[in-house]
Write a protein that holds these residues in place. Structure first.
Motif, PDB file in Angstrom:
ATOM      1  N   HIS A  92       0.561  -0.815   0.259  1.00 27.43           N
ATOM      2  CA  HIS A  92      -0.036   0.204  -0.035  1.00 27.43           C
ATOM      3  C   HIS A  92       0.527   1.159  -0.225  1.00 27.43           C
ATOM      4  O   HIS A  92       0.726   1.923  -0.786  1.00 27.43           O
ATOM      5  CB  HIS A  92      -0.938  -0.045   1.144  1.00 27.43           C
ATOM      6  CG  HIS A  92      -1.952  -0.707   1.365  1.00 27.43           C
ATOM      7  ND1 HIS A  92      -2.024  -2.356   1.226  1.00 27.43           N
ATOM      8  CD2 HIS A  92      -3.809  -0.775   0.555  1.00 27.43           C
ATOM      9  CE1 HIS A  92      -3.295  -2.524   1.155  1.00 27.43           C
ATOM     10  NE2 HIS A  92      -4.232  -1.197   0.828  1.00 27.43           N
ATOM     11  N   CYS A  93       1.703   0.913   0.459  1.00 29.48           N
ATOM     12  CA  CYS A  93       2.422   2.148   0.771  1.00 29.48           C
ATOM     13  C   CYS A  93       4.651   2.376  -0.074  1.00 29.48           C
ATOM     14  O   CYS A  93       4.884   3.273  -0.202  1.00 29.48           O
ATOM     15  CB  CYS A  93       3.258   2.310   2.357  1.00 29.48           C
ATOM     16  SG  CYS A  93       1.760   2.591   3.290  1.00 29.48           S
ATOM     17  N   GLY A  94       4.415   1.348  -0.856  1.00 31.66           N
ATOM     18  CA  GLY A  94       6.249   1.984  -1.317  1.00 31.66           C
ATOM     19  C   GLY A  94       7.018   1.885  -0.312  1.00 31.66           C
ATOM     20  O   GLY A  94       7.361   1.552   0.751  1.00 31.66           O
ATOM     21  N   ASP A  95       8.114   2.793  -1.237  1.00 32.39           N
ATOM     22  CA  ASP A  95       8.651   3.617  -0.386  1.00 32.39           C
ATOM     23  C   ASP A  95       8.908   4.241   0.295  1.00 32.39           C
ATOM     24  O   ASP A  95       9.726   5.023   0.801  1.00 32.39           O
ATOM     25  CB  ASP A  95       9.705   3.944  -1.766  1.00 32.39           C
ATOM     26  CG  ASP A  95       9.615   4.306  -2.558  1.00 32.39           C
ATOM     27  OD1 ASP A  95       8.786   5.425  -2.715  1.00 32.39           O
ATOM     28  OD2 ASP A  95      10.548   4.809  -3.013  1.00 32.39           O
ATOM     29  N   LYS A 112      -3.928   8.875   5.491  1.00 29.93           N
ATOM     30  CA  LYS A 112      -4.697   8.602   4.730  1.00 29.93           C
ATOM     31  C   LYS A 112      -4.519   6.819   3.726  1.00 29.93           C
ATOM     32  O   LYS A 112      -5.164   5.867   4.310  1.00 29.93           O
ATOM     33  CB  LYS A 112      -5.166   9.328   3.463  1.00 29.93           C
ATOM     34  CG  LYS A 112      -6.283  10.444   4.752  1.00 29.93           C
ATOM     35  CD  LYS A 112      -7.844   9.673   4.955  1.00 29.93           C
ATOM     36  CE  LYS A 112      -8.325  11.109   5.724  1.00 29.93           C
ATOM     37  NZ  LYS A 112      -9.797  10.550   6.185  1.00 29.93           N
ATOM     38  N   ARG A 113      -2.774   7.253   4.031  1.00 27.41           N
ATOM     39  CA  ARG A 113      -2.510   5.979   2.615  1.00 27.41           C
ATOM     40  C   ARG A 113      -2.345   5.473   4.285  1.00 27.41           C
ATOM     41  O   ARG A 113      -2.643   3.659   4.199  1.00 27.41           O
ATOM     42  CB  ARG A 113      -1.517   6.390   2.434  1.00 27.41           C
ATOM     43  CG  ARG A 113      -0.435   5.339   1.594  1.00 27.41           C
ATOM     44  CD  ARG A 113       0.029   5.660   0.895  1.00 27.41           C
ATOM     45  NE  ARG A 113       0.146   6.571  -0.840  1.00 27.41           N
ATOM     46  CZ  ARG A 113      -0.236   6.067  -1.211  1.00 27.41           C
ATOM     47  NH1 ARG A 113      -0.282   4.785  -2.126  1.00 27.41           N
ATOM     48  NH2 ARG A 113      -0.336   6.979  -2.165  1.00 27.41           N
ATOM     49  N   GLY A 119      -5.718  -0.552   8.067  1.00 30.10           N
ATOM     50  CA  GLY A 119      -7.784  -1.507   7.617  1.00 30.10           C
ATOM     51  C   GLY A 119      -7.596  -2.535   6.931  1.00 30.10           C
ATOM     52  O   GLY A 119      -7.733  -3.600   7.703  1.00 30.10           O
ATOM     53  N   THR A 120      -6.614  -2.785   5.881  1.00 30.56           N
ATOM     54  CA  THR A 120      -6.531  -4.013   5.007  1.00 30.56           C
ATOM     55  C   THR A 120      -5.774  -5.048   6.277  1.00 30.56           C
ATOM     56  O   THR A 120      -6.485  -5.775   5.967  1.00 30.56           O
ATOM     57  CB  THR A 120      -6.092  -4.594   4.182  1.00 30.56           C
ATOM     58  OG1 THR A 120      -6.525  -2.700   3.088  1.00 30.56           O
ATOM     59  CG2 THR A 120      -5.470  -4.990   3.101  1.00 30.56           C
TER      60      THR A 120
END
Length: 480
Positions: free
Chosen positions: A253-256, A306-307, A313-314
């Motif tokens: 979801h957030c990468g680097d 939010k990210r 949440g996932t």
């Protein structure tokens, strides 16, 4: 190289020569002046020295090295003297010269276009961070000792810290180094090149060498865009297995943007709660384990938060996280980091600990913890593992506290057996017995156990090539 012709005897002749090179005020021979340089900051080791020498320039370092080489006197390089493994402490013979780089503390240049900073090796890490910040950039190495450790020491130990997950260890943050060889010659590798395909990377020989091949006197370091947004959260998980699966979700979801992913067992959190009065765990009940997560970016902070919220949440939908708290402001984020940063202080207050700084492949962490916990408990019933560390890069601080019914002396007597268990489990998984603290003199005898014979043969060959008389930081890193 512009180096004076040094012909010198030993004893007082050498001392006089050193005074000529750096000035009498910078050659310390009296016990009171030498005292701060002869012991490590953990109080484990203390040695003696013929002199403590404080050169102010690379040329002075070169002249000191040439004089010591001519006199066949060992040299122990020292930066901020914050080694966790006795790597900068002389032995008890009193023969060595301690060469302190504390006077070599200049920021040489900062290039905003190339995003680099060139510094003396004696510059304190916090000063580099501040210089980068003032120029609108970011130097990501962050350590508990950043107010006193130096860049030279960080390079010598290939320091890591909490941001390795995104930015890498010191070797990855460095473009070039300047080093003085044991015979006094200066190798100028202060290149700010990101691509240089011209043969062996000599820079990498000195980084992580713990002062056994020469003395790093300068470095060109990478700078990065200054993060303008951060999002921090603390998540409750069941165990290391859940934490690893959570790591995967966050990365997807957030990468680097993922900068830190710090793991603490429930036992470690309980210890912090017992020992540090002003630290609060952000849950109503103590979780089985916790993870501190931080994202950073040059994006909008609300968007970043939010990210992170979506990723958590996932993870909750997949039953990887029992509860999570996202910091709503910088004060809350600092409180979460204070929790993580209080571990060392809590360990000291809790009592005697046998400490291990290990790394294993990230996928092996949960299995390592489970196997090591079972093995040490079988060897010493009642032992209390306190496990925390940089889960995302495979580095765990696997510390063992004494059983409550056992006194310190009895516990210390078990150190060798318990350390062998932990390190055997580490090596079985193709890990490392020193992830970021270095070998120094603390782990030097274990190198024959954890390193393949060919590796040691090649390391000794390099040592022989660069330091044929064995004068550089004797008794560290390489076993006799």
């Amino acid at each position: 190289m512009d180096k004076r012709d040094v012909t010198v005897g030993t004893g007082s002749e050498l001392i006089d020569t050193l005074k000529d090179i750096v000035g009498a005020a910078n050659v310390l021979t009296e016990p009171v002046g030498q005292a701060p340089f002869l012991g490590d900051w953990l109080g484990k080791y203390r040695g003696e020295a013929a002199a403590v020498v404080r050169p102010g320039t690379t040329q002075e370092v070169a002249d000191v090295m040439a004089a010591c080489a001519a006199a066949r006197v060992p040299v122990v390089p020292q930066g901020g003297n914050t080694s966790m493994s006795g790597g900068a402490t002389p032995d008890a013979s009193g023969r060595a010269v301690v060469l302190s780089l504390q006077r070599m503390n200049r920021i040489r240049a900062l290039d905003p276009i190339g995003q680099t900073i060139a510094v003396d090796a004696g510059v304190v890490l916090a000063k580099v961070q501040e210089a980068a910040e003032e120029a609108g950039f970011f130097f990501p190495l962050s350590l508990g000792a950043e107010g006193s450790c130096t860049i030279g020491g960080n390079l010598a130990a290939n320091a890591g810290g909490v941001a390795v997950l995104r930015y890498g260890v010191m070797r990855e943050l460095t473009l070039g180094v300047e080093a003085v060889l044991p015979d006094g010659r200066i190798w100028n590798g202060m290149k700010a090149l990101r691509k240089d395909n011209t043969g062996y990377a000599l820079r990498d020989l000195f980084i992580g060498s713990e002062g056994t091949l020469g003395i790093i006197t300068g470095a060109v370091l990478k700078l990065f865009p200054r993060p303008t947004a951060r999002a921090t959260a603390f998540a409750a998980v069941v165990d290391a297995t859940s934490a690893l699966r959570l790591l995967g979700v966050i990365r997807v979801h957030c990468g680097d943007r993922l900068t830190a992913f710090e793991f603490l067992t429930g036992e470690t959190l309980a210890m912090i709660q017992r020992q540090i009065a002003d630290v609060r765990i952000p849950f109503a009940q103590l979780p089985p384990a916790g993870v501190l997560i931080e994202l950073s970016d040059i994006d909008d902070e609300m968007a970043l938060s939010k990210r992170l919220e979506r990723a958590l949440g996932t993870a909750m939908e997949e039953a990887l996280v029992a509860d999570a708290v996202i910091a709503q402001d910088r004060a809350q984020a600092n409180a979460m980091w204070r929790l993580r940063e209080s571990v060392s202080q809590a360990l000291v207050r809790e009592g005697k600990a046998i400490k291990h700084d290990i790394s294993v492949p990230v996928a092996e962490i949960a299995d390592f913890v489970a196997a090591a916990d079972l093995a040490v408990a079988a060897a010493l019933p009642g032992i209390r593992p306190m496990v925390f560390g940089h889960l995302g890069d495979g580095n765990l601080h696997y510390n063992l506290m004494r059983p409550l019914a056992m006194n310190d002396a009895e516990f210390v007597a078990q150190s060798a057996v318990l350390t062998r268990i932990v390190h055997d489990e580490t090596c079985r998984r193709h890990g490392s017995i020193s992830a970021e603290h270095g070998i120094g003199q603390l782990r030097v005898d274990e190198m024959t156990v954890c390193k393949a014979p060919l590796e040691l043969e090649l390391m000794r060959a390099l040592k022989q090539l660069l330091d044929p008389d064995g004068l550089m930081n004797p008794g560290k890193l390489l076993p006799a």
